[in-house]
Enzyme design. Structure first.
Site: not given
Ligand code: CP
Ligand code: NVA
Length: 300
Positions: A218, A286, A130
């Site tokens: 996030d 991605r 990511q």
């Molecule tokens: N950002 C990300 O990793 O999204 P997903 O959880 O949908 O894979």
């Molecule tokens: N910090 C979040 C990122 C999701 C892509 C998680 O770990 O759920």
């Protein structure tokens, strides 16, 4: 000798720039090779996913290969088969493994016992694919050279924040993190980054955002932290990217979020839907970055 991609510092800076350049060639359509022809990627998921699952699967296909979705609910790993056995068995069938799980130590163990490349598709500690896609998005906005780019992180010191620290360490970013007390990033990752890059931790989101070219946040509660959601809602009050916070950043600043996002919590709807938001370019990247990683690790 097989290689893995468990964290950004796994690759030296030169190699990371090469991966990003390859990802740009893939995105432009200039790259048409099929280095995964006849090869299979196994994708182990112990957590939910939209972007990671689809982008890896589509990416493997576009490189001439194939991907298999392995939910831990359905494979014997979920019934207690040891990771090291799973690693050795899968190594006899397929050519690479992408894994999304909880404990980072499990990914290290998988990589140790697998004789094929292992790619980290998110752990509680890190989310390297990511942040490499995020870095590509920054290059598209501000140019290829990343050194000294001013990045603000607002919110949880989680897997994303830790991976931003790793990116700062390798690319020489100027990284300002604003995290609530008790929700700071991993201390070892923080110290390694601080030794090599201009990295600072504060409890004031406005201070972190001041002059930033990239504002990034996030969710307050990551996957696996659902039981803490209420306590986190209290702890993260004020760690919210809204128009006032964006106004503190540079005039040409962009907003990034790995998604999924919770509008009204970590980000205001007017920011994520606004002109500074690059979240869908970020999600698209991605695909390109992961194709470049797969071509490098599995295609040679
Ligand atoms: N950002 C990300 O990793 O999204 P997903 O959880 O949908 O894979
Ligand atoms: N910090 C979040 C990122 C999701 C892509 C998680 O770990 O759920």
């Amino acid at each position: 000798m097989k290689r893995d991609f468990l964290e950004i510092p796994e690759f030296e800076t030169d190699e990371l720039y090469q991966v990003l350049a390859l990802a740009r060639r893939m995105k432009s359509g200039e790259y048409r090779a099929r280095p995964l022809a006849g090869k299979t990627l196994g994708m182990i998921f112990e957590k939910s996913s939209t972007r990671t699952r689809v982008s890896f699967e589509v990416g493997a296909l576009q490189l001439g290969g194939h991907a298999i979705f392995l939910s831990s609910r359905d494979i014997q790993l979920g019934r207690g088969e040891p990771i090291r056995d799973t690693a050795r068995v899968l190594s006899r069938y397929i050519d690479g493994i992408m894994i999304r799980t909880f404990a980072h130590a499990d990914v290290i163990e998988l990589a140790r016992y697998a004789s094929i490349p292992v790619i980290n598709g998110l752990t509680d500690l890190l989310h390297p694919c990511q942040v490499l896609a995020d870095v590509m998005t920054i290059q598209e906005q501000f140019g290829e050279d990343l050194s000294g780019r001013k990045v603000a992180w607002i919110g949880d010191g989680n897997n994303m924040a830790n991976s931003w620290l790793n990116a700062a360490y390798r690319f020489g970013l100027e990284l300002r993190l604003a995290c609530p007390a008790g929700y700071e990033p991993d201390p070892a990752i923080f110290e390694r980054a601080r030794a090599g890059a201009n990295v600072r931790l504060t409890h004031d989101p406005m201070e972190a955002a001041a002059g930033a070219e990239v504002v990034n946040t996030d969710v307050w509660a990551s996957m696996g932290q659902e039981a803490e959601a209420e306590a986190r809602r209290v702890a993260f009050t004020g760690y919210h990217v809204d128009r006032a916070l964006m106004a503190r950043a540079a005039p040409d600043a962009v907003f990034l979020h790995c998604l999924p996002a919770h509008r009204g919590e970590e980000v205001a709807d007017e920011v994520i839907e606004g002109p500074q938001s690059r979240v869908f370019d970020e999600a698209e990247n991605r695909l390109h970055v992961q194709k470049a990683i797969m071509a490098r690790l599995m295609g040679e």
